[in-house]
Write an enzyme that holds these catalytic residues in place. Structure first.
Site, mmCIF file in Angstrom:
data_model
loop_
_atom_site.group_PDB
_atom_site.id
_atom_site.type_symbol
_atom_site.label_atom_id
_atom_site.label_comp_id
_atom_site.label_asym_id
_atom_site.label_seq_id
_atom_site.Cartn_x
_atom_site.Cartn_y
_atom_site.Cartn_z
ATOM 1 N N GLY A 49 0.789 -1.239 0.000
ATOM 2 C CA GLY A 49 0.000 0.000 0.000
ATOM 3 C C GLY A 49 0.817 1.284 0.000
ATOM 4 N N SER A 50 2.055 1.222 -0.509
ATOM 5 C CA SER A 50 2.839 2.473 -0.521
ATOM 6 C C SER A 50 2.239 3.481 -1.492
ATOM 7 C CB SER A 50 4.318 2.208 -0.824
ATOM 8 O OG SER A 50 4.501 1.787 -2.152
ATOM 9 N N ASN A 51 1.670 3.005 -2.597
ATOM 10 C CA ASN A 51 0.979 3.943 -3.498
ATOM 11 C C ASN A 51 -0.268 4.519 -2.835
ATOM 12 O OD1 ASN A 51 1.987 4.295 -6.442
ATOM 13 N ND2 ASN A 51 2.375 2.144 -5.969
ATOM 14 N N LEU A 63 -4.842 -7.139 -6.680
ATOM 15 C CA LEU A 63 -4.476 -8.299 -7.486
ATOM 16 C C LEU A 63 -5.635 -9.188 -7.930
ATOM 17 C CD1 LEU A 63 -1.131 -9.214 -5.706
ATOM 18 C CD2 LEU A 63 -1.552 -7.642 -7.590
ATOM 19 N N HIS A 79 -0.030 -0.059 -13.619
ATOM 20 C CA HIS A 79 0.726 -1.285 -13.875
ATOM 21 C C HIS A 79 2.209 -0.926 -13.923
ATOM 22 C CE1 HIS A 79 1.177 -5.422 -15.099
ATOM 23 N NE2 HIS A 79 2.093 -5.005 -15.967
ATOM 24 N N ASP A 120 -5.259 -5.827 -17.404
ATOM 25 C CA ASP A 120 -4.284 -4.941 -18.060
ATOM 26 C C ASP A 120 -4.596 -4.623 -19.520
ATOM 27 O OD1 ASP A 120 -2.833 -5.049 -15.644
ATOM 28 O OD2 ASP A 120 -1.770 -6.848 -16.304
HETATM 29 C C1 GAR Z 1 2.862 -1.251 -7.613
HETATM 30 O O1 GAR Z 1 4.139 -1.207 -8.188
HETATM 31 C C2 GAR Z 1 1.813 -1.430 -8.697
HETATM 32 O O2 GAR Z 1 2.151 -0.856 -9.922
HETATM 33 C C3 GAR Z 1 1.766 -2.923 -8.821
HETATM 34 O O3 GAR Z 1 1.867 -3.401 -7.506
HETATM 35 C C4 GAR Z 1 2.702 -2.508 -6.762
HETATM 36 C C5 GAR Z 1 2.017 -2.247 -5.440
HETATM 37 O O4 GAR Z 1 2.901 -1.570 -4.575
HETATM 38 N N1 GAR Z 1 0.546 -3.368 -9.461
HETATM 39 C C6 GAR Z 1 0.519 -4.444 -10.238
HETATM 40 O O5 GAR Z 1 1.482 -5.152 -10.427
HETATM 41 C C7 GAR Z 1 -0.839 -4.741 -10.849
HETATM 42 N N2 GAR Z 1 -0.725 -5.707 -11.910
HETATM 43 P P1 GAR Z 1 2.339 -0.847 -3.292
HETATM 44 O O6 GAR Z 1 1.400 -1.847 -2.597
HETATM 45 O O7 GAR Z 1 3.539 -0.537 -2.461
HETATM 46 O O8 GAR Z 1 1.591 0.375 -3.742
#
Ligand code: GAR
Length: 196
Positions: A18-20, A91, A110, A151
């Site tokens: 969940g950093s985003n 996911l 993505h 995607d």
């Molecule tokens: C992110 O890099 C996002 O782009 C990717 O998962 C990561 C989640 O990081 N998403 C995918 O791969 C979707 N197919 P986070 O939980 O630290 O935000």
């Protein structure tokens, strides 16, 4: 005289760290028009819940079964007046009932330059490992609308970063995350402003 300004409520869907999600919440903190109202996960032990608690944002978990065979998620989003959905490391496949209820209002990020390295199983470090293995000279991010296939929705925005032969997959992940933090909130803001 009253001027009515509509607040747009966003739900972030996340399955892992969940950093985003955290970066997006921080970006919109104090915004008068755009509110991150809810974080939704399919994993009750995902670290995103810890982040949500610290950030003071409600987070909730629904099971795979809730997503796939019931209207529980949709009903909850309606109850919370959610206008827009942002997938940030989510996911599960987004089910038909949500796609129908939120046309052009669900976006995903993505961690690669789609159409390369997309599809089932292509998430997080799996993507960066594949980029490394292929010896690609660049990677990047893709922000796109969500449809019923992983995607494959219409691309909204892409940004590249260079990859050198000495980069590990962790280095690639770091570069890609930097691009995500820089661009995702800005793109969300520009799309959501059209709803105001
Ligand atoms: C992110 O890099 C996002 O782009 C990717 O998962 C990561 C989640 O990081 N998403 C995918 O791969 C979707 N197919 P986070 O939980 O630290 O935000």
């Amino acid at each position: 005289m009253y001027i009515y300004i509509k607040m747009v409520n966003i739900a972030i869907f996340a399955s892992g760290s969940g950093s985003n999600a955290e970066n997006i919440v921080n970006y919109f903190r104090g915004n008068r028009d755009i509110n991150i109202a809810l974080i939704v996960s399919n994993k009750k032990d995902a670290f995103v819940h810890e982040r949500a608690k610290k950030l003071g944002v409600e987070s909730i978990t629904f099971s795979k079964n809730d997503f796939e065979t019931t209207d529980n998620v949709l009903d909850y989003l309606s109850q919370k007046n959610i206008d827009f959905i942002v997938l940030a490391g989510f996911l599960l496949k987004v089910p038909h009932n949500l796609i129908e209820a939120y046309p052009n209002r669900i976006i995903n990020i993505h961690p690669a330059l789609l159409p390369k390295y997309g599809g089932k199983g292509m998430y997080g470090d799996n993507v960066h490992k594949a980029v490394k293995e292929a010896g690609d000279k660049e990677s990047g991010i893709t922000i796109h609308y969500v449809n019923e296939n992983y995607d494959e929705g219409q691309i909204i925005f892409q940004e590249k970063c260079s990859v050198s032969i000495s980069d590990t997959y962790e280095d690639i992940a770091k570069k890609v995350h930097t691009l995500e933090y820089m661009h995702f909130p800005v793109i969300i803001e520009s799309l959501v402003k059209e709803l105001l």
